[in-house]
Design a protein around this motif. Structure first.
Motif, PDB file in Angstrom:
ATOM      1  N   ARG A 201       0.604  -1.136   0.081  1.00 50.75           N
ATOM      2  CA  ARG A 201      -0.069   0.024   0.061  1.00 50.75           C
ATOM      3  C   ARG A 201       0.918   1.045   0.059  1.00 50.75           C
ATOM      4  O   ARG A 201       0.666   2.140  -0.697  1.00 50.75           O
ATOM      5  N   ASN A 204       3.073   1.639  -3.144  1.00 47.67           N
ATOM      6  CA  ASN A 204       2.344   1.452  -4.381  1.00 47.67           C
ATOM      7  C   ASN A 204       2.749   1.942  -5.613  1.00 47.67           C
ATOM      8  O   ASN A 204       2.898   1.563  -6.809  1.00 47.67           O
ATOM      9  N   LYS A 223      -0.775  -2.300  -4.806  1.00 48.84           N
ATOM     10  CA  LYS A 223      -2.089  -1.941  -4.433  1.00 48.84           C
ATOM     11  C   LYS A 223      -2.607  -0.688  -4.564  1.00 48.84           C
ATOM     12  O   LYS A 223      -2.541   0.276  -3.742  1.00 48.84           O
TER      13      LYS A 223
END
Length: 448
Positions: A201, A204, A223
């Motif tokens: 995350r 990313n 992500k």
């Protein structure tokens, strides 16, 4: 009568106190940030063929990359200093700021560490036994008396044997004699899964640019954050600059789903520092009289903050927050709130529809989506600034779905660029259409 009171810092403070302000996960991502800063110095837009490999187990922590390494001069003057020297060269689009990240991370994990770096001109290694380094002293003469003081220096060795740990230009870091709590974490599957999710995350943007990150041999996935963006759906946007910091505000719609991923996402030099925020920090709550509701699950807001001088970005030391008192952030938030009001007003109207779920699902199914890298590169000159557009709310629009389906896939930037040129496509969208046309024509030939 006047005199001097000793105000020098102690090594114990850095080893035992400064490390308390950061978690093991944040310490690891701090080291990954350094690798990505190296990747950015090679090519800001394309990290293809670059990698970062992490190894975590009960005995050691290793991070190895091929992202260019850092020079011996940098190591001697800046990289191993505790704090950023005033004469340090200006940062150029990195996320490192205060000169404590790498040392803090290494001291956080264990009692022995080595750092190896290889560039075109240098190949050297630094070995540190923390217990011995902590007791390391230097003697200075003052008023005819020898005075012992902490020696903060580190020793290095030039590597002549090119078969050490690095075959390519990059950095190799290994920590051993791990602290018990760290060793236990590194064998905890739950921790490793959470670390994987955090890296995917928070980094990313770099994964979207093509860098390969492996954790204990497993390749991590991107992500990304996506916005619906097509001829019918256009996000609010505004961009500007203040005190050498460029900012771009985007507010729009994303796919339906978990409300916990809705809210604002803030990137500083492409590094995610605030995610899915729906607090007063980003304009929600008491201050704006707008409270988050599950019906706002499609809302996504993105703030990009970029500066060659990283010290001008409103980052906290752990890179997990924004200094809300910074002038650049106050300026940006004015437009964040404006864009958010447009989108939430639309979503409130959607909420009133009898078949609101059908409408949301229709948007999700038929409208194009763009990820953060595409949004960062998007040319908004043809857009009507500070406006938000979405399809009509009439029942006919809600019940009518396109007789086509959107096909989407990711490809390495460099390879996709070559394919675009070779096919004569004017955009990646047109490239995708040409690829589909080519395949269907080939199938027709095979059927004949």
């Amino acid at each position: 009568m006047s005199g001097i009171i000793n105000g020098n810092p102690t090594k114990v403070f850095f080893i035992e106190m400064l490390t308390r302000d950061i978690s093991i996960t944040d310490a690891i991502i701090d080291l990954l940030d350094n690798s990505i800063d190296g990747a950015s110095s090679i090519n800001k837009n394309d990290y293809s063929n670059l990698y970062i490999h992490l190894t975590l187990n009960e005995n050691e922590f290793i991070v190895e990359d091929n992202c260019g390494g850092f020079s011996l001069d940098t190591a001697q003057k800046y990289a191993f200093r505790f704090g950023r020297p005033e004469d340090a060269p200006p940062t150029t689009g990195t996320v490192g700021r205060f000169g404590v990240g790498m040392k803090r991370a290494l001291f956080k994990m264990g009692k022995v560490f080595e750092v190896e770096s290889k560039t075109d001109d240098d190949h050297f290694q630094i070995d540190v036994d923390v217990a011995k380094w902590k007791e390391q002293k230097t003697i200075e003469e003052k008023d005819g008396v020898d005075v012992k003081r902490d020696d903060w220096n580190f020793n290095y060795n030039i590597i002549d044997d090119q078969s050490k740990n690095l075959d390519n230009n990059g950095t190799y870091i290994r920590v051993t004699d791990l602290y018990d709590e760290v060793s236990n974490l590194f064998t905890d599957e739950s921790f490793l899964n959470d670390l994987t999710d955090d890296i995917e995350r928070i980094l990313n943007f770099s994964l979207e640019k093509g860098i390969t990150i492996k954790l204990n041999g497993k390749t991590l996935s991107k992500k990304g954050i996506y916005l619906l963006m097509s001829e019918r759906v256009k996000p609010y946007y505004y961009e500007g600059e203040k005190n050498d910091v460029k900012f771009r505000v985007l507010a729009g719609l994303s796919h339906t789903g978990d409300p916990s991923v809705a809210g604002w996402y803030i990137y500083c030099n492409d590094r995610l520092v605030v995610e899915a925020d729906s607090t007063e920090l980003t304009g929600w709550g008491v201050r704006s009289n707008v409270k988050f509701h599950p019906d706002y699950a499609m809302f996504r807001g993105i703030l990009f903050l970029d500066s060659d001088d990283t010290l001008k970005l409103p980052l906290t030391t752990t890179k997990k927050g924004i200094d809300s008192t910074a002038n650049i952030y106050k300026t940006s938030r004015t437009y964040m709130e404006e864009g958010m009001n447009y989108v939430l007003s639309f979503l409130k109207d959607v909420r009133k529809l009898e078949d609101s779920d059908d409408y949301r699902n229709t948007l999700d199914e038929v409208e194009e989506k763009k990820n953060v890298v595409e949004l960062k590169r998007e040319n908004f000159n043809s857009y009507d600034s500070r406006k938000f557009f979405a399809p009509d709310l009439s029942p006919d629009v809600i019940k009518t779905k396109k007789d086509s389906v959107r096909i989407s896939f990711s490809a390495p930037i460099k390879l996709a660029g070559k394919a675009k040129v070779h096919s004569g496509s004017k955009s990646y969208k047109e490239l995708g259409e040409n690829i589909f046309d080519y395949y269907t024509k080939m199938e027709e030939l095979l059927d004949e």
